[in-house]
Scaffold this motif. Structure first.
Motif, PDB file in Angstrom:
ATOM      1  N   UNK A 135      16.293  24.172  11.702  1.00  0.00           N
ATOM      2  CA  UNK A 135      15.377  23.444  10.831  1.00  0.00           C
ATOM      3  C   UNK A 135      16.056  22.195  10.294  1.00  0.00           C
ATOM      4  N   UNK A 136      17.342  22.334   9.990  1.00  0.00           N
ATOM      5  CA  UNK A 136      18.072  21.177   9.482  1.00  0.00           C
ATOM      6  C   UNK A 136      18.332  20.137  10.551  1.00  0.00           C
ATOM      7  N   UNK A 137      17.884  20.432  11.776  1.00  0.00           N
ATOM      8  CA  UNK A 137      17.987  19.403  12.813  1.00  0.00           C
ATOM      9  C   UNK A 137      19.202  19.557  13.709  1.00  0.00           C
ATOM     10  N   UNK A 138      19.900  20.673  13.626  1.00  0.00           N
ATOM     11  CA  UNK A 138      21.092  20.830  14.465  1.00  0.00           C
ATOM     12  C   UNK A 138      20.702  21.147  15.894  1.00  0.00           C
ATOM     13  N   UNK A 139      21.405  20.532  16.863  1.00  0.00           N
ATOM     14  CA  UNK A 139      21.170  20.826  18.282  1.00  0.00           C
ATOM     15  C   UNK A 139      21.935  22.077  18.684  1.00  0.00           C
ATOM     16  N   UNK A 140      21.791  22.454  19.961  1.00  0.00           N
ATOM     17  CA  UNK A 140      22.432  23.697  20.416  1.00  0.00           C
ATOM     18  C   UNK A 140      23.951  23.654  20.220  1.00  0.00           C
ATOM     19  N   UNK A 141      24.544  22.551  20.616  1.00  0.00           N
ATOM     20  CA  UNK A 141      25.987  22.457  20.527  1.00  0.00           C
ATOM     21  C   UNK A 141      26.450  22.498  19.072  1.00  0.00           C
ATOM     22  N   UNK A 142      25.740  21.770  18.195  1.00  0.00           N
ATOM     23  CA  UNK A 142      26.114  21.774  16.781  1.00  0.00           C
ATOM     24  C   UNK A 142      25.991  23.161  16.188  1.00  0.00           C
ATOM     25  N   UNK A 143      24.918  23.820  16.578  1.00  0.00           N
ATOM     26  CA  UNK A 143      24.708  25.166  16.068  1.00  0.00           C
ATOM     27  C   UNK A 143      25.878  26.045  16.481  1.00  0.00           C
ATOM     28  N   UNK A 144      26.247  25.891  17.730  1.00  0.00           N
ATOM     29  CA  UNK A 144      27.352  26.689  18.248  1.00  0.00           C
ATOM     30  C   UNK A 144      28.620  26.448  17.438  1.00  0.00           C
ATOM     31  N   UNK A 145      28.915  25.150  17.227  1.00  0.00           N
ATOM     32  CA  UNK A 145      30.156  24.830  16.545  1.00  0.00           C
ATOM     33  C   UNK A 145      30.153  25.222  15.084  1.00  0.00           C
ATOM     34  N   UNK A 146      29.024  25.063  14.403  1.00  0.00           N
ATOM     35  CA  UNK A 146      29.060  25.268  12.958  1.00  0.00           C
ATOM     36  C   UNK A 146      28.512  26.595  12.487  1.00  0.00           C
ATOM     37  N   UNK A 147      27.747  27.277  13.324  1.00  0.00           N
ATOM     38  CA  UNK A 147      27.215  28.576  12.914  1.00  0.00           C
ATOM     39  C   UNK A 147      27.912  29.699  13.683  1.00  0.00           C
ATOM     40  N   UNK A 148      27.810  29.606  15.012  1.00  0.00           N
ATOM     41  CA  UNK A 148      28.317  30.701  15.841  1.00  0.00           C
ATOM     42  C   UNK A 148      29.824  30.848  15.739  1.00  0.00           C
ATOM     43  N   UNK A 149      30.531  29.770  16.070  1.00  0.00           N
ATOM     44  CA  UNK A 149      31.983  29.860  16.171  1.00  0.00           C
ATOM     45  C   UNK A 149      32.666  30.345  14.891  1.00  0.00           C
ATOM     46  N   UNK A 150      32.307  29.782  13.724  1.00  0.00           N
ATOM     47  CA  UNK A 150      32.970  30.270  12.510  1.00  0.00           C
ATOM     48  C   UNK A 150      32.759  31.752  12.272  1.00  0.00           C
ATOM     49  N   UNK A 151      31.543  32.236  12.560  1.00  0.00           N
ATOM     50  CA  UNK A 151      31.295  33.668  12.330  1.00  0.00           C
ATOM     51  C   UNK A 151      32.057  34.518  13.330  1.00  0.00           C
ATOM     52  N   UNK A 152      32.292  33.956  14.490  1.00  0.00           N
ATOM     53  CA  UNK A 152      32.972  34.719  15.525  1.00  0.00           C
ATOM     54  C   UNK A 152      34.474  34.763  15.324  1.00  0.00           C
ATOM     55  N   UNK A 153      34.959  33.856  14.500  1.00  0.00           N
ATOM     56  CA  UNK A 153      36.410  33.714  14.383  1.00  0.00           C
ATOM     57  C   UNK A 153      37.153  35.021  14.099  1.00  0.00           C
ATOM     58  N   UNK A 154      36.679  35.824  13.148  1.00  0.00           N
ATOM     59  CA  UNK A 154      37.407  37.082  12.901  1.00  0.00           C
ATOM     60  C   UNK A 154      37.488  37.977  14.131  1.00  0.00           C
ATOM     61  N   UNK A 155      36.368  38.119  14.835  1.00  0.00           N
ATOM     62  CA  UNK A 155      36.373  38.970  16.033  1.00  0.00           C
ATOM     63  C   UNK A 155      37.322  38.417  17.074  1.00  0.00           C
ATOM     64  N   UNK A 156      37.187  37.111  17.309  1.00  0.00           N
ATOM     65  CA  UNK A 156      38.037  36.489  18.327  1.00  0.00           C
ATOM     66  C   UNK A 156      39.502  36.669  17.968  1.00  0.00           C
ATOM     67  N   UNK A 157      39.813  36.509  16.699  1.00  0.00           N
ATOM     68  CA  UNK A 157      41.208  36.632  16.295  1.00  0.00           C
ATOM     69  C   UNK A 157      41.725  38.042  16.551  1.00  0.00           C
ATOM     70  N   UNK A 158      40.948  39.027  16.164  1.00  0.00           N
ATOM     71  CA  UNK A 158      41.391  40.417  16.347  1.00  0.00           C
ATOM     72  C   UNK A 158      41.560  40.752  17.819  1.00  0.00           C
ATOM     73  N   UNK A 159      40.537  40.412  18.589  1.00  0.00           N
ATOM     74  CA  UNK A 159      40.590  40.744  20.013  1.00  0.00           C
ATOM     75  C   UNK A 159      41.736  40.008  20.684  1.00  0.00           C
TER      76      UNK A 159
END
Lengths: 315, 432, 281
Positions: free
Chosen positions: A219-243
């Motif tokens: 809604x805020x106008x983010x494209x797929x790539x932006x969404x990935x970088x600012x929403x997906x990746x930060x949330x994934x960081x803990x999992x990625x770090x552990x794995x």
């Protein structure tokens, strides 16, 4: 998310009364948080002390002795480490282990992330796909590695046959023959094996990101790539770090793959610290020296992990 | 947690059940270790699995029952994995003072102190069967005492495709190393390169690289085993030779080959020649009869200082830690007795060739004419430690593939002088 | 137009990469299957297509099942993996629970010590471990591996479980205590049952590591009857310098089947368990 978990698990716990306990001085003691904790911790700690602690201290102790099979142990202080410092094969194994772990982990992380992103969509055979794609991780390493020996065969192996018949190269590569190729081949097999582990774990992480976060970002106008970088990746960081941490540790210590595929050759180009320690202790019967190599693995791994955490925390 | 002690009969029941059903149904059996008993009713004998299946089968189906009948003692035959894991298991057994009672004591130089004196057996066997080949005494005799009884030698020769050699115009197998190189170049040009193992194996690399050095007058150590003899001008010649051989006559892969790889490459028609035991011929005769007809064996080429072969010894030793070493010794004496020994050797089709002169004219050598050349290996064969003593330091050099890697490093870009210098430094460090 | 776009997007975003992953993950298995069904003659034929079979034959499977102790090895492997996993889950829980949910003196130090145990390589331990097993007279028994595998598994399981235990709200425990339960009951009757997905997830991870283990099995298990699949297959299907490829591949495939089946049942729990544990961890 925590609330959602609670709500689904809580209903079974309403208004339960328990049989009154007989309170004695002993019971009161046990109920104290610290006493209870230590009581519960005792059995596993005893087990680990015997089966992990004793061998660990003995192993460390051995590395300060010159100890050959059936021979007496003579104290040499840092002598073994000095010997190793002057041993070109040792340094080669250190370099190989770092290269191997680094390259394989990066490939597995990227590949795993890709796999997770693809699998995070809705499609029919999702369940069976998850099981099938996990197969490389499930099959005992030794067995799949034996298969890879043949896949890497210069004449009949799958890779070279494909390369030659598709016209890409004239004779294919010497996958296990040239020192550079051998290391690449070993990295490929380890990546193939470990990628599904990354994939499935990151997929788990992806599935916990609330849809609302994605929606509000769109809604805020983010494209797929932006969404990935600012929403997906930060949330994934803990999992990625552990794995990634798990994987770095397991890959760094890996023994079977190289042992079966190349034995450390050609010209020690695939000798890892684990295989070198083994060949020194059990092959050459120099147990003190072998233990010293193994002990050296700990600081090197520690350094790698510190670098990893620092790098990830930086973002 | 207490575990019930089961008797040996209980264990035999388990073995029967486990043969068919999943292990879960037999949970009691494998939990319990072998009980130490006053008089042994079982002797554990560990040997690496034999390439010739019949050899192991003869032992299991003929010798074990015969001994059981004669003495009431059951032999527990533990087959160890091939490919280098036998030595770690033996080392483990010796260190933990538990495991087999007697074994094929591979790399016995690592743990001779843990073996009992078997001079009485060895001397008796030598006397009754024509005397021992001198060379093997360098391995089995330590300070005047026999620590192991040699059983046999696994012969290694050049194995080659006669049809391809003929096609290339090479009617006789090359007699000198130079001829060997020339032939290889011709064959590689026709798409049939050599495949000379140079990786981290234990037999197929040592069996031609060391004879190459020896035939040029180079040895790793001097006779006393004190001075490194590897740094000589002839060594550089050998290294340069191997570099040329690798680049111009060999398949690229062979630099990383462990012992089984040349078998695979040969059987899949990728190479025309390699150094190996006669297992390749046997596999071919069985699975690829057309190829089997055109396989031949040739002696190692000769150099200015003669023609040499490498010995791959099979020796049996008895561990001192066992509950009853004398019983194990009695068994060892029994299997070396001609009545048992000769049929056993015959079952192996001379793959295992005894180090006893009584077998020089053994009729079995003539059964398959292509096996006869292996007799020559005993005459010209040397231990890899030759001429130095076969001791721990030698073992370290072998297990770290220092001399092998000298060659492979040179083949992959390291200057010859550097490769030799590095090897010499490492060997000096090991011998101290 | 919109329909076409989504169709193409789905093709590129889903089907193409998915097929790629399938091929990459599974091609060695198809090769293993093809090899196990070919006779030796066809196998060694340099001109044959590696993946096609002209004269399929079950000869390798038959000789694998009849002439070796393969089924025994499978049974041993499953038994060892299950028992080792069970022991590790038990000990791991006892280690993780107090560290995750209780406050007590020495907790931080203990947590660090446990964390450090992950960094101990098997390579350092195998010589002393062999000594220990020898002293306990457990050589050549399955107990040897059943007791040593947890040393590899407990640290990882404890870590996974700690993350998961932390997600259960403290209020539940407090409520149970108010209602009159002892701490022990609160732990075993209230909190732990809620953590089943975590246990399954950790259990599967442990099971995989256990049935994959090679080094200890190689050193401790030399009798054929007590071997596990990895060392049985590698040990007895390689004679001298000859690999019995057909049987090796048949053994590899058959050895993977039970584990793959178990996985297909549990994989959704595995994902669920990691979800809560890893994300919060």
């Amino acid at each position: 998310m925590g609330r959602a978990v609670e709500a689904s698990r809580a209903p079974a716990l309403e208004a339960r009364t328990y049989r009154p306990l007989r309170f004695g001085r002993l019971r009161e003691l046990v109920e104290r948080e610290s006493v209870f904790s230590w009581l519960v911790l005792t059995p596993p700690l005893l087990f680990l002390l015997l089966f992990l602690g004793y061998p660990f201290f003995y192993g460390v102790y051995l590395s300060f002795f010159r100890r050959e099979v059936t021979g007496p142990a003579t104290f040499v202080g840092f002598g073994n480490f000095v010997t190793l410092a002057n041993d070109p094969i040792f340094w080669q194994s250190v370099g190989n282990t770092v290269k191997f772990t680094g390259a394989a982990t990066i490939l597995k992380a990227i590949g795993g992330l890709g796999m997770a992103l693809v699998m995070n969509q809705n499609f029919k055979f999702k369940a069976i796909t998850r099981a099938m794609l996990l197969l490389p991780f499930i099959v005992p390493t030794v067995l799949s590695t034996v298969a890879w020996q043949w896949i890497y065969d210069p004449g009949l192996g799958l890779f070279n046959r494909l390369l030659v018949e598709s016209g890409l190269t004239k004779t294919g590569f010497s996958w296990l023959g040239s020192p550079t190729m051998a290391m690449i081949s070993v990295i490929i097999v380890n990546t193939w094996r470990g990628l599904p582990f990354f994939g499935i774990s990151i997929l788990a992480g992806l599935q916990t990101i609330p849809v609302e976060q994605h929606e509000s970002a769109t809604i805020d106008g983010a494209g797929t790539w932006d969404r990935f970088r600012h929403v997906t990746l930060p949330s994934l960081l803990p999992v990625i770090l552990i794995v990634t941490t798990f994987s770095v540790i397991l890959t760094f210590f890996d023994f079977q793959l190289v042992y079966v595929l190349t034995g450390g050759g050609p010209a020690n180009s695939t000798h890892l610290m684990a295989t070198y320690a083994y060949s020194l202790s059990m092959g050459a019967g120099q147990m003190g020296l072998g233990s010293a190599v193994a002990l050296s693995m700990v600081p090197v791994l520690g350094l790698l992990l510190v670098l990893l955490t620092w790098y990830v925390r930086k973002d | 947690m207490t575990r019930p002690e089961t008797s040996r009969t209980g264990r035999r029941e388990f073995l029967k059940i486990a043969a068919g059903a999943a292990g879960a149904a037999a949970a009691t059996g494998p939990w319990i270790s072998r009980n130490a008993q006053a008089k042994p009713t079982t002797i554990v004998f560990a040997r690496e699995s034999s390439y010739v299946k019949n050899f192991d089968e003869h032992f299991q189906k003929v010798l074990i029952p015969a001994y059981l009948k004669a003495t009431g003692i059951k032999i527990d035959y533990q087959i160890q994995a091939a490919g280098g894991s036998a030595v770690p298991q033996l080392v483990s057994m010796v260190e933990n003072k538990s495991g087999a009672d007697l074994a094929w004591v591979q790399q016995e130089w690592l743990y001779r102190d843990a073996l009992v004196d078997v001079s009485d057996i060895a001397e008796a066997v030598g006397k009754e069967q024509g005397g021992w080949y001198d060379e093997i005494k360098l391995l089995s005799v330590d300070n005047g005492k026999w620590k192991s009884v040699p059983q046999a030698n696994i012969g290694q020769l050049m194995v080659y495709r006669k049809d391809w050699f003929d096609e290339a115009g090479i009617k006789q197998f090359p007699d000198t190393w130079d001829e060997f190189l020339e032939a290889g170049i011709k064959l590689k040009a026709k798409g049939h390169p050599y495949g000379m193992s140079m990786g981290h194996g234990f037999a197929d690399n040592y069996s031609w690289l060391y004879p190459l050095l020896w035939s040029h007058g180079v040895t790793v150590m001097d006779k006393a085993g004190k001075k490194v003899a590897l740094d000589s001008s002839e060594t550089a010649k050998c290294v340069e030779y191997v570099k040329r051989l690798y680049k111009e006559a060999c398949i690229e892969d062979c630099i990383g080959w462990l012992d089984p790889h040349n078998n695979k490459a040969f059987l899949t028609s990728q190479i025309s020649c390699t150094n190996n035991a006669y297992s390749i011929m046997v596999s071919a005769k069985r699975d690829l009869p057309d190829m089997g007809k055109v396989i031949e064996h040739g002696l190692n080429p000769k150099g200015p200082h003669g023609r040499f072969h490498a010995l791959v010894p099979v020796t049996h030793g008895v561990f001192a830690y066992g509950p009853d070493p004398q019983a194990a010794k009695d068994f060892l004496r029994w299997i070396m007795d001609p009545k048992q020994y000769r049929p056993w050797i015959s079952s192996g089709d001379m793959y295992f060739a005894p180090y006893l002169h009584a077998f020089d004219k053994y009729p079995d050598w003539d059964i398959e004419p292509r096996v006869k050349p292996f007799q020559k290996v005993l005459e010209t064969g040397k231990l890899t430690s030759w001429p130095a003593p076969a001791n721990r330091a030698h073992g370290a050099v072998i297990n770290r593939w220092i001399v092998i890697d000298m060659f492979t490093k040179a083949c992959t870009g390291t200057p010859t002088k550097t490769a030799i210098a590095e090897a010499v430094t490492q060997i000096k460090q090991i011998y101290g | 137009m919109v329909g076409e776009l989504t169709w193409r997007k789905r093709l590129l975003g889903l089907w193409v990469p998915l097929s790629l992953f399938y091929v990459v993950a599974l091609f060695p298995f198809t090769w293993m299957a093809a090899t196990s069904l070919k006779t030796n003659a066809e196998l060694y034929d340099p001109k044959a297509n590696p993946l096609s079979i002209h004269h399929p034959s079950l000869v390798h499977y038959i000789s694998l099942l009849q002439e070796t102790n393969f089924l025994t090895w499978v049974g041993n492997t499953m038994l060892v993996a299950v028992v080792a996993t069970g022991i590790s889950l038990l000990l791991g829980t006892m280690l993780a629970y107090p560290l995750a949910r209780m406050r007590f003196r020495g907790a931080p130090l203990l947590a660090i010590t446990v964390a450090v145990t992950y960094l101990v390589p098997q390579s350092l331990l195998f010589v002393p471990m062999a000594d220990l097993i020898g002293r306990l007279k457990l050589g050549n028994t399955l107990s040897a591996v059943m007791l040593t595998y947890p040393t590899l598994l407990v640290p990882f399981i404890a870590w996974l479980l700690m993350g998961y235990f932390k997600t259960v709200p403290k209020e539940l425990e407090e409520q149970a205590l108010i209602d009159g339960a002892s701490r022990w009951r609160a732990m075993t009757r209230v909190i732990l049952p809620l953590c089943m997905p975590g246990f399954i997830s950790a259990g599967i991870f442990a099971f995989t590591l256990a049935q994959n283990e090679f080094l200890y099995a190689l050193l401790f298990l030399s009798r054929s009857e007590v071997r596990t699949v990895p060392i049985g297959v590698v040990g007895e299907l390689i004679r001298g310098d000859a690999f019995y490829w057909g049987q090796l591949m048949a053994g590899a495939l058959l050895g993977s089947v039970p584990v793959a089946l178990i996985y297909s049942f549990f994989v959704k729990y595995y994902v669920a368990g990691l979800t809560a544990g890893a994300v919060k961890g």
